[in-house]
Design a protein around this motif. Structure first.
Motif, PDB file in Angstrom:
ATOM      1  N   ILE A   1      -5.227 -12.074   2.772  1.00 43.24           N
ATOM      2  CA  ILE A   1      -5.135 -11.449   1.449  1.00 43.24           C
ATOM      3  C   ILE A   1      -3.966 -12.095   0.714  1.00 43.24           C
ATOM      4  O   ILE A   1      -2.816 -12.005   1.164  1.00 43.24           O
ATOM      5  CB  ILE A   1      -4.907  -9.924   1.558  1.00 43.24           C
ATOM      6  N   LYS A   2      -4.244 -12.777  -0.382  1.00 44.05           N
ATOM      7  CA  LYS A   2      -3.195 -13.479  -1.125  1.00 44.05           C
ATOM      8  C   LYS A   2      -2.249 -12.483  -1.801  1.00 44.05           C
ATOM      9  O   LYS A   2      -2.690 -11.512  -2.402  1.00 44.05           O
ATOM     10  CB  LYS A   2      -3.826 -14.393  -2.180  1.00 44.05           C
ATOM     11  N   ARG A   3      -0.949 -12.755  -1.695  1.00 46.36           N
ATOM     12  CA  ARG A   3       0.077 -11.919  -2.317  1.00 46.36           C
ATOM     13  C   ARG A   3       1.141 -12.812  -2.948  1.00 46.36           C
ATOM     14  O   ARG A   3       1.315 -13.967  -2.553  1.00 46.36           O
ATOM     15  CB  ARG A   3       0.735 -10.988  -1.283  1.00 46.36           C
TER      16      ARG A   3
ATOM     17  N   THR B   1       2.827  -8.175  -3.968  1.00 45.60           N
ATOM     18  CA  THR B   1       1.688  -7.668  -4.756  1.00 45.60           C
ATOM     19  C   THR B   1       0.442  -8.493  -4.474  1.00 45.60           C
ATOM     20  O   THR B   1       0.492  -9.730  -4.471  1.00 45.60           O
ATOM     21  CB  THR B   1       1.998  -7.738  -6.263  1.00 45.60           C
ATOM     22  N   ILE B   2      -0.663  -7.825  -4.232  1.00 48.18           N
ATOM     23  CA  ILE B   2      -1.936  -8.512  -3.976  1.00 48.18           C
ATOM     24  C   ILE B   2      -2.323  -9.327  -5.208  1.00 48.18           C
ATOM     25  O   ILE B   2      -2.324  -8.832  -6.328  1.00 48.18           O
ATOM     26  CB  ILE B   2      -3.036  -7.493  -3.636  1.00 48.18           C
TER      27      ILE B   2
ATOM     28  N   SER C   1      -7.914   4.852  -3.366  1.00 45.21           N
ATOM     29  CA  SER C   1      -7.618   3.880  -2.305  1.00 45.21           C
ATOM     30  C   SER C   1      -6.740   2.745  -2.815  1.00 45.21           C
ATOM     31  O   SER C   1      -5.984   2.147  -2.052  1.00 45.21           O
ATOM     32  CB  SER C   1      -8.932   3.316  -1.740  1.00 45.21           C
ATOM     33  N   LEU C   2      -6.820   2.434  -4.104  1.00 48.42           N
ATOM     34  CA  LEU C   2      -6.029   1.352  -4.703  1.00 48.42           C
ATOM     35  C   LEU C   2      -4.599   1.785  -5.031  1.00 48.42           C
ATOM     36  O   LEU C   2      -3.722   0.951  -5.253  1.00 48.42           O
ATOM     37  CB  LEU C   2      -6.698   0.872  -5.988  1.00 48.42           C
ATOM     38  N   LYS C   3      -4.375   3.079  -5.070  1.00 46.39           N
ATOM     39  CA  LYS C   3      -3.126   3.626  -5.608  1.00 46.39           C
ATOM     40  C   LYS C   3      -1.878   3.086  -4.911  1.00 46.39           C
ATOM     41  O   LYS C   3      -0.912   2.700  -5.564  1.00 46.39           O
ATOM     42  CB  LYS C   3      -3.180   5.153  -5.525  1.00 46.39           C
ATOM     43  N   GLU C   4      -1.913   3.039  -3.590  1.00 44.92           N
ATOM     44  CA  GLU C   4      -0.719   2.634  -2.852  1.00 44.92           C
ATOM     45  C   GLU C   4      -0.333   1.188  -3.141  1.00 44.92           C
ATOM     46  O   GLU C   4       0.846   0.849  -3.242  1.00 44.92           O
ATOM     47  CB  GLU C   4      -0.957   2.820  -1.351  1.00 44.92           C
TER      48      GLU C   4
ATOM     49  N   SER D   1      -6.635  -3.620   7.195  1.00 44.28           N
ATOM     50  CA  SER D   1      -5.216  -3.431   7.502  1.00 44.28           C
ATOM     51  C   SER D   1      -4.348  -4.402   6.705  1.00 44.28           C
ATOM     52  O   SER D   1      -3.283  -4.032   6.201  1.00 44.28           O
ATOM     53  CB  SER D   1      -4.970  -3.630   9.004  1.00 44.28           C
ATOM     54  N   LYS D   2      -4.809  -5.636   6.570  1.00 40.22           N
ATOM     55  CA  LYS D   2      -4.062  -6.624   5.775  1.00 40.22           C
ATOM     56  C   LYS D   2      -3.984  -6.189   4.312  1.00 40.22           C
ATOM     57  O   LYS D   2      -2.981  -6.406   3.636  1.00 40.22           O
ATOM     58  CB  LYS D   2      -4.733  -7.994   5.885  1.00 40.22           C
ATOM     59  N   PHE D   3      -5.049  -5.595   3.844  1.00 35.44           N
ATOM     60  CA  PHE D   3      -5.099  -5.155   2.449  1.00 35.44           C
ATOM     61  C   PHE D   3      -4.101  -4.028   2.196  1.00 35.44           C
ATOM     62  O   PHE D   3      -3.376  -4.027   1.203  1.00 35.44           O
ATOM     63  CB  PHE D   3      -6.516  -4.690   2.112  1.00 35.44           C
TER      64      PHE D   3
END
Length: 601
Positions: free
Chosen positions: A194-196, A201-202, A218-221, A594-596
């Motif tokens: 997952i690129k950050r 930040t994703i 689910s996106l909130k965190e 988990s990576k996300f």
């Protein structure tokens, strides 16, 4: 009271449009909505209802007041009576018997715009329907003619259910994500990492399939305070079946549906961010009041009028001023910190082509406008500031030829409409969110403009239309704004889905063609899925399923009862439980999830 109730039932039996097919259940929601909000299409039904009620002296004395020689219907009194003395039916009786009480009433009076909602909209699959109390409703909806030209005709079932606040358990916990795929110019690949950015930040373009309320939570965190722009084109509540959604709410239901999502969406918005909501006359004013409550009156910026009028065709049939615009409500997260890039008009190639004459003295190109020379170089220098009435952007429905549309992705919203909004609210690299992506116009435009985007959609067409559209964008398609931004293709995006659990059972129930199929499914439901904790399983299986009265219920009502037994807190798999073998989530999907959520690279 009971006698009055039976009398109402008796007289309304003469109006078949208010009943189910076998006339065993009155559609009370439809009845009250017609009495409250009837329009031209419902005029004849409204008049017939009033006429039927007036025929009985007892009902006339109870629910009408005589003013001179005119009887005036006391709508609120009638509504109160109907809600306090809800007409019993077999479906409700069976529901109560197995421990599924109707619960609290949803809203007392849909005449009022009630913004302090006691309930949260829970599960929305496939589209929208009206509702009564806390029951689940089904609605069968034909696709639009335009869509049917491309796809085979079929019907879809739409579910909508509301939970009382104290029934909500772990509904809004982070969900497991499955079927991860990365789409690039070289084709489909595994997601892998997952690129950050340096701050963690994703930095992925995301398309998520699943219930948008649960996906937003689910996106909130990961994205709270990081989204620069939210644009949504939600269901308009027109009462007509639309291209993708069944636009059929009553006002209170629509407001609840919107409120739940807007509250969490606001948390995702950055301190200098903005939100644009596109609506028409059906809900624009209700939406404005709702937005004032959630974002604050001080954060209202503009009501943009998008002039889409074409005074031809079916629209002109109406014996009234012909509607020709949508409203776009524009709000900030914080009016004092709002980021806004002033956008000026850019002249179209067609307009500039008019300047085809050369001035003999200066050699400058000009257009002869009624005897006065208008010079091209002067016009280019003056780009006019854009106001809040947009009449220069043509909608796809107005497009004169197929060439003016984006091939294979016809819809009402053109890319240059989104281009203007995105340009004014963001810079390259900023995050744009659309949680009603439809055919994917917001995402397509954002991709070509170098913005990061997040799109959410729950319908299956996300894979056949929006996903396919973005794949073509990556490959360099030349529709929409492609030429004006010199789009050559490139970039990538990631697709994933909320992992279904009880949602799968709901789909299986909807696919059943008979009571026999439902009976066969029940054992699997009991053994595999999560049912309501207070359900009387033995009563249902050994008695209810075998009773003639239950067999006489319509198949829709039988399905409603089966679906009502499912625990709505377990429609999708929570991230904390994804390792449980029962859910069958692959090791790769678990690892990527988990990576996300946890930046475990």
């Amino acid at each position: 009271m009971k006698q009055t109730k039976q009398l109402i039932l008796k007289v309304l039996k003469n109006e078949a449009r208010l009943w189910n097919e076998d006339k065993t259940e009155l559609n009370q929601t439809k009845l009250l909505d017609i009495l409250d909000n009837f329009g031209d299409k419902e005029k004849d039904l409204y008049e017939n209802i009033i006429s039927l009620l007036l025929q009985e002296k007892e009902l006339k004395d109870e629910f009408f007041i005589k003013i001179k020689d005119v009887y005036v219907f006391k709508t609120n009194d009638f509504r109160f009576f109907m809600e306090e003395n809800k007409i019993d039916n077999s479906y409700t009786a069976f529901k109560n018997r197995i421990g599924l009480s109707d619960g609290k009433k949803f809203l007392k009076d849909t005449n009022d715009v009630v913004l302090d909602f006691p309930y949260k909209d829970c599960v929305l699959e496939g589209g929208q329907s009206s509702e009564e109390g806390l029951d689940t409703f089904f609605e069968y909806s034909e696709k639009s003619e335009e869509y049917e030209e491309k796809k085979s005709k079929r019907k879809e079932i739409f579910f909508n259910q509301v939970l009382a606040h104290d029934e909500i358990d772990r509904l809004f916990d982070k969900k497991a994500l499955v079927n991860w795929k990365r789409y690039t110019k070289d084709g489909e690949k595994e997601v892998g990492e997952i690129k950050r950015d340096g701050n963690g930040t994703i930095k992925e373009n995301l398309i998520i399939k699943g219930n948008n309320l649960l996906a937003l939570h689910s996106l909130k965190e990961q994205f709270a305070g990081k989204v620069k722009l939210i644009y949504i084109d939600p269901p308009y509540n027109t009462g007509n079946d639309g291209f993708k959604y069944n636009d059929n709410f009553n006002h209170s239901t629509w407001l609840t549906f919107m409120k739940n999502r807007l509250e969490v969406a606001r948390e995702l918005l950055s301190y200098d961010g903005s939100i644009y909501i596109q609506l028409d006359y059906n809900e624009a004013h209700y939406g404005k009041v709702l937005m004032d409550e959630i974002f604050g009156k001080d954060n209202f910026q503009r009501e943009i009028i998008w002039d889409i009028s074409v005074l031809s065709g079916y629209k002109t049939i109406a014996n009234n001023w012909i509607r020709g615009h949508d409203s776009i409500l524009f709000y900030s997260k914080n009016s004092k910190l709002l980021k806004f890039n002033k956008v000026k008009t850019e002249h179209s190639e067609k307009y500039l082509a008019r300047f085809n004459k050369k001035d003999e003295e200066t050699g400058r190109m000009f257009f002869d406008g009624r005897g006065k020379k208008l010079f091209l170089d002067e016009v280019i220098k003056k780009g006019k500031a854009i106001g809040d009435v947009w009449g220069d952007i043509i909608s796809f429905q107005q497009a004169a030829t197929a060439k003016e549309r984006i091939k294979d992705f016809d819809g009402q919203k053109p890319e240059n409409l989104l281009e203007r909004i995105i340009k004014s609210a963001t810079d390259e690299g900023d995050i744009v969110l659309d949680y009603h992506i439809g055919t994917g116009t917001t995402l397509s435009t954002a991709h070509k403009m170098g913005r990061q985007y997040i799109g959410i959609e729950q319908m299956d067409y996300v894979e056949t239309i929006a996903l396919e559209r973005l794949r073509q964008v990556v490959n360099g398609e030349q529709g929409g704004i492609s030429k004006s931004v010199d789009w050559k293709g490139g970039g990538d995006f990631v697709y994933c889905e909320l992992a279904k659990w009880n949602e799968t059972a709901k789909k299986q129930i909807s696919d059943c063609k008979s009571l026999d199929e439902l009976n066969k499914l029940f054992d699997e439901m009991y053994d595999k899925y999560f049912l309501n904790y207070n359900l009387k399983i033995k009563e249902f299986k050994e008695k209810v399923l075998k009773e003639e009265e239950f067999k006489k219920l319509s198949l829709d009502d039988q399905k409603k009862l089966f679906i009502a037994m499912l625990d709505n807190n377990q429609m999708y798999v929570n991230e904390t439980e994804m390792e449980d073998k029962r859910y069958g989530i692959s090791d790769l999907d678990q690892k990527t999830t988990s990576k996300f959520y946890y930046d475990k690279q």
